[in-house]
Design a protein around this motif. Structure first.
Motif, PDB file in Angstrom:
ATOM      1  N   GLY A 133       0.785  -1.223   0.000  1.00 40.20           N
ATOM      2  CA  GLY A 133       0.000   0.000   0.000  1.00 40.20           C
ATOM      3  C   GLY A 133       0.817   1.273   0.000  1.00 40.20           C
ATOM      4  O   GLY A 133       0.273   2.373  -0.152  1.00 40.20           O
ATOM      5  N   TYR A 134       2.135   1.134   0.154  1.00 36.23           N
ATOM      6  CA  TYR A 134       3.008   2.306   0.162  1.00 36.23           C
ATOM      7  C   TYR A 134       3.149   2.835  -1.261  1.00 36.23           C
ATOM      8  O   TYR A 134       3.523   2.107  -2.182  1.00 36.23           O
ATOM      9  CB  TYR A 134       4.384   1.925   0.721  1.00 36.23           C
ATOM     10  N   GLU A 135       2.896   4.110  -1.461  1.00 33.11           N
ATOM     11  CA  GLU A 135       3.092   4.751  -2.755  1.00 33.11           C
ATOM     12  C   GLU A 135       3.141   6.262  -2.570  1.00 33.11           C
ATOM     13  O   GLU A 135       2.313   6.836  -1.877  1.00 33.11           O
ATOM     14  CB  GLU A 135       1.964   4.403  -3.729  1.00 33.11           C
ATOM     15  N   MET A 136       4.123   6.910  -3.188  1.00 30.00           N
ATOM     16  CA  MET A 136       4.225   8.368  -3.148  1.00 30.00           C
ATOM     17  C   MET A 136       4.849   8.851  -4.451  1.00 30.00           C
ATOM     18  O   MET A 136       5.955   8.452  -4.807  1.00 30.00           O
ATOM     19  CB  MET A 136       5.080   8.822  -1.964  1.00 30.00           C
ATOM     20  N   THR A 137       4.138   9.681  -5.177  1.00 35.91           N
ATOM     21  CA  THR A 137       4.619  10.260  -6.424  1.00 35.91           C
ATOM     22  C   THR A 137       4.619  11.773  -6.303  1.00 35.91           C
ATOM     23  O   THR A 137       3.631  12.366  -5.868  1.00 35.91           O
ATOM     24  CB  THR A 137       3.723   9.844  -7.606  1.00 35.91           C
ATOM     25  N   SER A 138       5.720  12.386  -6.683  1.00 35.13           N
ATOM     26  CA  SER A 138       5.802  13.845  -6.683  1.00 35.13           C
ATOM     27  C   SER A 138       5.271  14.382  -8.012  1.00 35.13           C
ATOM     28  O   SER A 138       5.457  13.761  -9.057  1.00 35.13           O
ATOM     29  CB  SER A 138       7.252  14.303  -6.496  1.00 35.13           C
ATOM     30  N   TRP A 139       4.602  15.520  -7.949  1.00 38.05           N
ATOM     31  CA  TRP A 139       4.131  16.159  -9.181  1.00 38.05           C
ATOM     32  C   TRP A 139       4.271  17.672  -9.047  1.00 38.05           C
ATOM     33  O   TRP A 139       4.258  18.216  -7.948  1.00 38.05           O
ATOM     34  CB  TRP A 139       2.680  15.779  -9.488  1.00 38.05           C
ATOM     35  N   ALA A 140       4.425  18.300 -10.182  1.00 42.06           N
ATOM     36  CA  ALA A 140       4.621  19.751 -10.198  1.00 42.06           C
ATOM     37  C   ALA A 140       3.663  20.391 -11.178  1.00 42.06           C
ATOM     38  O   ALA A 140       3.309  19.812 -12.208  1.00 42.06           O
ATOM     39  CB  ALA A 140       6.051  20.095 -10.586  1.00 42.06           C
ATOM     40  N   ALA A 141       3.248  21.602 -10.847  1.00 38.58           N
ATOM     41  CA  ALA A 141       2.340  22.372 -11.698  1.00 38.58           C
ATOM     42  C   ALA A 141       2.939  23.740 -11.977  1.00 38.58           C
ATOM     43  O   ALA A 141       3.624  24.314 -11.128  1.00 38.58           O
ATOM     44  CB  ALA A 141       0.980  22.535 -11.017  1.00 38.58           C
ATOM     45  N   LEU A 142       2.675  24.245 -13.166  1.00 45.22           N
ATOM     46  CA  LEU A 142       3.025  25.624 -13.498  1.00 45.22           C
ATOM     47  C   LEU A 142       1.892  26.501 -12.972  1.00 45.22           C
ATOM     48  O   LEU A 142       0.734  26.329 -13.365  1.00 45.22           O
ATOM     49  CB  LEU A 142       3.172  25.792 -15.004  1.00 45.22           C
ATOM     50  N   VAL A 143       2.225  27.410 -12.066  1.00 43.70           N
ATOM     51  CA  VAL A 143       1.188  28.238 -11.441  1.00 43.70           C
ATOM     52  C   VAL A 143       1.542  29.719 -11.555  1.00 43.70           C
ATOM     53  O   VAL A 143       2.698  30.094 -11.739  1.00 43.70           O
ATOM     54  CB  VAL A 143       0.978  27.874  -9.951  1.00 43.70           C
ATOM     55  N   GLY A 144       0.512  30.530 -11.424  1.00 44.67           N
ATOM     56  CA  GLY A 144       0.653  31.975 -11.339  1.00 44.67           C
ATOM     57  C   GLY A 144      -0.227  32.460 -10.205  1.00 44.67           C
ATOM     58  O   GLY A 144      -0.913  31.664  -9.549  1.00 44.67           O
ATOM     59  N   PRO A 145      -0.252  33.756  -9.957  1.00 42.24           N
ATOM     60  CA  PRO A 145      -1.135  34.286  -8.917  1.00 42.24           C
ATOM     61  C   PRO A 145      -2.597  34.185  -9.344  1.00 42.24           C
ATOM     62  O   PRO A 145      -2.908  33.951 -10.519  1.00 42.24           O
ATOM     63  CB  PRO A 145      -0.695  35.753  -8.794  1.00 42.24           C
ATOM     64  N   ALA A 146      -3.487  34.331  -8.396  1.00 39.76           N
ATOM     65  CA  ALA A 146      -4.921  34.308  -8.696  1.00 39.76           C
ATOM     66  C   ALA A 146      -5.299  35.480  -9.605  1.00 39.76           C
ATOM     67  O   ALA A 146      -4.555  36.455  -9.738  1.00 39.76           O
ATOM     68  CB  ALA A 146      -5.719  34.372  -7.405  1.00 39.76           C
ATOM     69  N   ASN A 147      -6.450  35.353 -10.233  1.00 41.45           N
ATOM     70  CA  ASN A 147      -7.058  36.427 -11.033  1.00 41.45           C
ATOM     71  C   ASN A 147      -6.324  36.745 -12.327  1.00 41.45           C
ATOM     72  O   ASN A 147      -6.411  37.869 -12.837  1.00 41.45           O
ATOM     73  CB  ASN A 147      -7.213  37.704 -10.201  1.00 41.45           C
ATOM     74  N   MET A 148      -5.610  35.775 -12.873  1.00 37.57           N
ATOM     75  CA  MET A 148      -5.018  35.981 -14.196  1.00 37.57           C
ATOM     76  C   MET A 148      -6.121  35.929 -15.248  1.00 37.57           C
ATOM     77  O   MET A 148      -7.018  35.091 -15.170  1.00 37.57           O
ATOM     78  CB  MET A 148      -3.958  34.911 -14.477  1.00 37.57           C
ATOM     79  N   PRO A 149      -6.095  36.808 -16.254  1.00 39.40           N
ATOM     80  CA  PRO A 149      -7.130  36.792 -17.296  1.00 39.40           C
ATOM     81  C   PRO A 149      -7.155  35.447 -18.024  1.00 39.40           C
ATOM     82  O   PRO A 149      -6.093  34.889 -18.338  1.00 39.40           O
ATOM     83  CB  PRO A 149      -6.688  37.917 -18.243  1.00 39.40           C
ATOM     84  N   PRO A 150      -8.333  34.920 -18.310  1.00 36.96           N
ATOM     85  CA  PRO A 150      -8.442  33.609 -18.966  1.00 36.96           C
ATOM     86  C   PRO A 150      -7.695  33.513 -20.289  1.00 36.96           C
ATOM     87  O   PRO A 150      -7.101  32.473 -20.591  1.00 36.96           O
ATOM     88  CB  PRO A 150      -9.952  33.446 -19.164  1.00 36.96           C
ATOM     89  N   ASP A 151      -7.717  34.600 -21.102  1.00 37.75           N
ATOM     90  CA  ASP A 151      -7.017  34.517 -22.386  1.00 37.75           C
ATOM     91  C   ASP A 151      -5.503  34.435 -22.189  1.00 37.75           C
ATOM     92  O   ASP A 151      -4.799  33.762 -22.947  1.00 37.75           O
ATOM     93  CB  ASP A 151      -7.394  35.686 -23.303  1.00 37.75           C
ATOM     94  N   LEU A 152      -4.987  35.081 -21.157  1.00 35.84           N
ATOM     95  CA  LEU A 152      -3.568  34.994 -20.841  1.00 35.84           C
ATOM     96  C   LEU A 152      -3.217  33.588 -20.363  1.00 35.84           C
ATOM     97  O   LEU A 152      -2.196  33.017 -20.775  1.00 35.84           O
ATOM     98  CB  LEU A 152      -3.218  36.028 -19.765  1.00 35.84           C
ATOM     99  N   VAL A 153      -4.031  33.023 -19.502  1.00 36.78           N
ATOM    100  CA  VAL A 153      -3.808  31.656 -19.012  1.00 36.78           C
ATOM    101  C   VAL A 153      -3.789  30.685 -20.188  1.00 36.78           C
ATOM    102  O   VAL A 153      -2.949  29.775 -20.246  1.00 36.78           O
ATOM    103  CB  VAL A 153      -4.892  31.255 -17.986  1.00 36.78           C
ATOM    104  N   ALA A 154      -4.690  30.880 -21.133  1.00 37.12           N
ATOM    105  CA  ALA A 154      -4.750  30.005 -22.303  1.00 37.12           C
ATOM    106  C   ALA A 154      -3.470  30.095 -23.129  1.00 37.12           C
ATOM    107  O   ALA A 154      -2.969  29.081 -23.636  1.00 37.12           O
ATOM    108  CB  ALA A 154      -5.963  30.367 -23.167  1.00 37.12           C
TER     109      ALA A 154
END
Length: 333
Positions: free
Chosen positions: A252-273
């Protein structure tokens, strides 16, 4: 002389045409160009570790594709919390992005009694970047690198041995505490400000064991300067087929690391796209995929909706595991 009704109407109509371009909703206009100047990429861990190497590979390709420099800024401390806080408090203009993921946006919730940011609400989750297993390694002159023998020794002499991690509240810390909890042992945790200094102390023989992201320790394992004990993936991995998975002795032991590209909140949707599309192009590039594979990582491009939902699911999965492993919130971020 007073304006006639017809003249007033005509002037009003002309004024409305002049103002019209400013009244068109943002979604109806063409997206603004991005990037037109260098982009800062904040990494909450120090130079030389796995997250730094993987981040720099990606930023190199992002720079090539966009024609603007993506500059890595290492802001290490508190298991990635300091770097994440710098991202959260940046303007939402696309010129400060960086490393988010399992440590700063999930595990920090169960590790720190008070955080300087809200792990979900204060960020824009742009895309997944990579996934990778962790590895447990031993200093070269430790009496054994056999997992079964080590667990027996840990049970015989509680508190005698030490394991290092890249910091409190990281997947590496959780990997060690899951081992302690599931095996019924007491190996003392020694947190560092990142994986690179922890690996240096393992190489110097100052600590007994190290939980690290695979890319950080793989070169030293291949060079024979440290010894592999086990990987935290569910099964053995192709890069080290002779090294057992922890789950072989601890079901049952399992650990996977993962990373995400993030920015601050409230970024305009077209910019995020736009950023998401650029990240996907970079992560699907054959050179990036091969470099990641050489380091034991897998590229992981996602939509913004997918990475946001994945973060939410990981919080639901991992916080109970942290509690069961005895990790209690402490200090402040």
């Amino acid at each position: 002389m007073p304006l006639s009704i017809d003249r007033r109407r005509a002037l009003a109509l002309a004024s409305s045409f002049i103002a019209a371009p400013w009244l068109v909703p943002r979604a109806g206009r063409a997206a603004e160009a991005w990037p037109v100047r260098p982009v800062k990429y904040v990494n909450g861990f120090p130079a030389g570790g796995a997250t730094d190497t993987l981040s720099r590979v990606l930023c190199q390709k992002l720079s090539e594709l966009s024609g603007q420099s993506f500059v890595v800024e290492n802001k290490a401390g508190a298991g990635g919390v300091l770097g994440a806080d710098a991202i959260a408090k940046s303007p939402p203009d696309g010129y400060t992005v960086g490393l988010g993921g399992i440590a700063s946006n999930v595990l920090a919730i169960g590790s720190y009694a008070k955080l300087p940011y809200r792990p979900r609400e204060d960020f824009t989750f742009i895309s997944g970047m990579w996934q990778l297993p962790n590895i447990l390694t031993a200093k070269k002159d430790l009496f054994s690198a056999d997992l079964k023998e080590l667990l027996a020794a840990f049970r015989k002499e509680p508190g005698k041995y030490t394991y290092a991690s890249a910091g409190f509240g990281t997947t590496l810390h959780l990997s060690g505490e899951m081992m302690n909890s599931m095996a019924g042992v007491q190996v003392r945790h020694v947190p560092y400000r990142g994986a690179a200094p922890a690996l240096n102390d393992l190489l110097a023989g100052n600590i007994d064991l190290l939980f690290d992201n695979l890319p950080g320790s793989l070169p030293s394992v291949r060079a024979g300067t440290i010894r592999p004990v086990a990987v935290t993936a569910k099964k053995r991995i192709a890069e080290l087929p002779d090294v057992p998975a922890m789950a072989e002795l601890l079901p049952g032991y399992e650990m996977t690391s993962w990373a995400a590209l993030v920015g601050p909140a409230n970024m305009p949707p077209d910019l995020v796209a736009q950023i998401n599309a650029l990240a996907a192009k970079a992560l699907n590039d054959p050179w990036v995929k091969q470099r990641y594979a050489d380091l034991g990582a897998t590229t992981w491009p996602t939509t913004t909706q997918e990475i946001t939902a994945y973060r939410d699911s990981e919080e639901g999965r991992l916080l109970p595991i942290m509690k069961a492993a005895g990790i209690k919130p402490e200090g402040g971020g």
